[in-house]
Design an enzyme around this catalytic site. Structure first.
Site, mmCIF file in Angstrom:
data_model
loop_
_atom_site.group_PDB
_atom_site.id
_atom_site.type_symbol
_atom_site.label_atom_id
_atom_site.label_comp_id
_atom_site.label_asym_id
_atom_site.label_seq_id
_atom_site.Cartn_x
_atom_site.Cartn_y
_atom_site.Cartn_z
ATOM 1 C CG ASN A 9 -1.669 1.238 1.458
ATOM 2 O OD1 ASN A 9 -1.835 2.032 0.527
ATOM 3 N ND2 ASN A 9 -2.159 1.437 2.676
ATOM 4 C CE LYS A 11 0.430 3.395 4.817
ATOM 5 N NZ LYS A 11 0.429 3.527 6.267
ATOM 6 C CG HIS A 95 -5.526 1.692 5.601
ATOM 7 N ND1 HIS A 95 -5.010 2.685 6.398
ATOM 8 C CD2 HIS A 95 -4.495 0.841 5.348
ATOM 9 C CE1 HIS A 95 -3.719 2.448 6.616
ATOM 10 N NE2 HIS A 95 -3.388 1.330 5.991
ATOM 11 C CD GLU A 97 -2.469 5.458 7.028
ATOM 12 O OE1 GLU A 97 -2.510 5.474 5.791
ATOM 13 O OE2 GLU A 97 -1.493 4.980 7.672
ATOM 14 C CD GLU A 167 -3.084 -2.836 7.744
ATOM 15 O OE1 GLU A 167 -1.968 -3.000 7.251
ATOM 16 O OE2 GLU A 167 -3.804 -1.853 7.482
ATOM 17 N N GLY A 173 2.933 2.244 10.567
ATOM 18 C CA GLY A 173 3.789 3.397 10.300
ATOM 19 C C GLY A 173 4.567 3.872 11.514
ATOM 20 C CB SER A 213 6.070 -1.675 11.542
ATOM 21 O OG SER A 213 5.609 -0.362 11.804
HETATM 22 C C1 PEP Z 1 -0.437 -0.020 6.133
HETATM 23 O O1 PEP Z 1 -0.516 1.121 5.701
HETATM 24 O O2 PEP Z 1 -1.371 -0.802 5.923
HETATM 25 C C2 PEP Z 1 0.733 -0.405 6.903
HETATM 26 C C3 PEP Z 1 0.737 -1.568 7.461
HETATM 27 O O3 PEP Z 1 1.773 0.509 6.968
HETATM 28 P P1 PEP Z 1 3.268 0.245 7.544
HETATM 29 O O4 PEP Z 1 3.759 -1.040 6.932
HETATM 30 O O5 PEP Z 1 4.048 1.430 7.119
HETATM 31 O O6 PEP Z 1 3.125 0.109 9.026
#
Ligand code: PEP
Length: 251
Positions: A9, A11, A95, A97, A167, A173, A213
Site C-alpha cells: 500500500n 498510500k 484502512h 487511516e 492491522e 507506520g 511495520s
Molecule cells: C499499512 O498502511 O497498511 C501499513 C501496514 O503501513 P506500515 O507497513 O508502514 O506500518
C-alpha cells in the site's frame, strides 16, 4: 495452506512516473513469481499507468479505497467500476487511516465492501485496535464490531471473495511491530469469529493478512504464523529492494 498474499500500500506516495520506475525495478528483481500472490496498491493517479506497466506480469493491481455509489455527483469520489476499468482487481476498505483521518465508520466500510463485491472487485477489509483499546482489554470488542459492520449482509458465498487484514493501529507506520505471537493470537481470534459466522471450512480458506511495520527483517516470522496468510505492507513497499525482499521472505 492458503496461497500467501503480499500487498504493498503506497498510500499518498509516488507520481505516475515514479510508479513506473518502481515497477520496472521491482519486476527486474522479482522475475516471474507464481507461488506468492503479489499486489501493488498505488494512489488513484498512478493506477492507470501502473496497470499498463504490470500488464502481462503476475503482479496484481489494487486501489486504496472506493466510494459505495456507482456514479453521480460525489466530488472526488471513485467507484468500483472506475477502479475495475483501470485494471484493479482488489481494493482496500476500512484502512485505519481512512477510519481515523477521514471518518469512515463501520457502516460506511460495510457499504464500501458490498459495492466492491458488486463491482467484481476483491475487497481487503482492514481492521485493528488502537493502543488505548488494547491496553483497556477491548481488542476483541473492537475487532468484533469492525467485523460485524464491515461484513454486514455478506453471506457465505460472498465472504469467499473477501480478504481480511488485521492491522493493529499502534503498529502502522510507527516502526513498532506486533510480535509474531501477538499477531498470531489476534488473527486466530479473527478466524474463530469468521468460523462462527460462516463455518469452519469457509473460515479456513479465507486469507487473513497481518499489517503493521512489516519489513524484510521481520516478514518471515510474521507470515509463517499458522493463521497468517500474508502481509499488507505500507512504508517498506515504497522501496523495490525492500518489497522484493518481503515477497522472497513469504516464499
Ligand atoms: C499499512 O498502511 O497498511 C501499513 C501496514 O503501513 P506500515 O507497513 O508502514 O506500518
Amino acid at each position: 495452506m492458503n496461497r500467501r498474499l503480499i500487498a504493498g500500500n503506497w498510500k499518498m506516495n509516488k507520481t505516475p512516473q515514479e510508479s513506473i520506475d518502481f515497477i520496472d525495478a521491482f519486476l527486474g528483481k522479482l522475475g516471474d513469481i507464481r507461488d506468492v500472490e503479489v499486489l501493488l496498491i498505488p494512489p488513484y493517479t498512478s493506477l492507470e499507468s501502473s496497470g499498463r506497466r504490470l500488464a502481462g506480469s503476475s503482479i496484481g493491481l489494487g486501489a486504496q479505497d472506493l466510494f459505495y455509489e456507482p456514479s453521480g455527483a460525489y466530488t472526488a469520489a471513485i467507484s468500483a467500476s472506475m477502479l475495475a476499468a483501470c485494471g484493479c482487481r482488489h481494493v482496500l476498505v476500512g484502512h485505519s487511516e481512512r477510519r481515523h483521518l477521514f471518518g469512515d465508520d463501520d457502516a460506511t466500510v460495510g457499504r464500501k465492501l458490498v459495492s466492491a463485491l458488486d463491482g467484481g472487485l476483491t475487497p481487503i477489509l482492514c481492521i485493528g485496535e488502537t493502543l488505548d483499546e488494547r491496553r483497556a482489554g477491548a481488542m476483541e470488542t473492537v475487532l468484533g464490531s469492525q467485523l460485524d459492520g464491515g461484513l454486514d449482509g455478506v453471506d457465505a458465498d460472498a465472504i469467499e471473495r473477501v480478504v481480511m487484514a488485521y492491522e493493529p493501529v499502534w503498529a502502522i507506520g510507527t516502526g513498532e511491530t506486533a510480535t509474531p505471537q501477538q499477531a498470531q493470537e489476534a488473527v486466530a481470534w479473527v478466524r474463530a469469529w469468521l468460523s462462527q459466522r460462516y463455518g469452519v471450512s469457509v473460515a479456513k480458506r479465507l486469507r487473513i493478512l497481518y499489517g503493521g511495520s512489516v519489513k524484510p527483517g521481520n516478514a518471515t516470522d510474521l507470515v509463517t504464523q499458522p493463521d497468517i496468510d500474508g502481509a499488507l505492507v505500507g512504508g517498506a513497499s515504497l522501496d523495490p529492494d525492500a518489497f522484493a525482499a518481503i515477497v522472497e521472505a513469504a516464499r
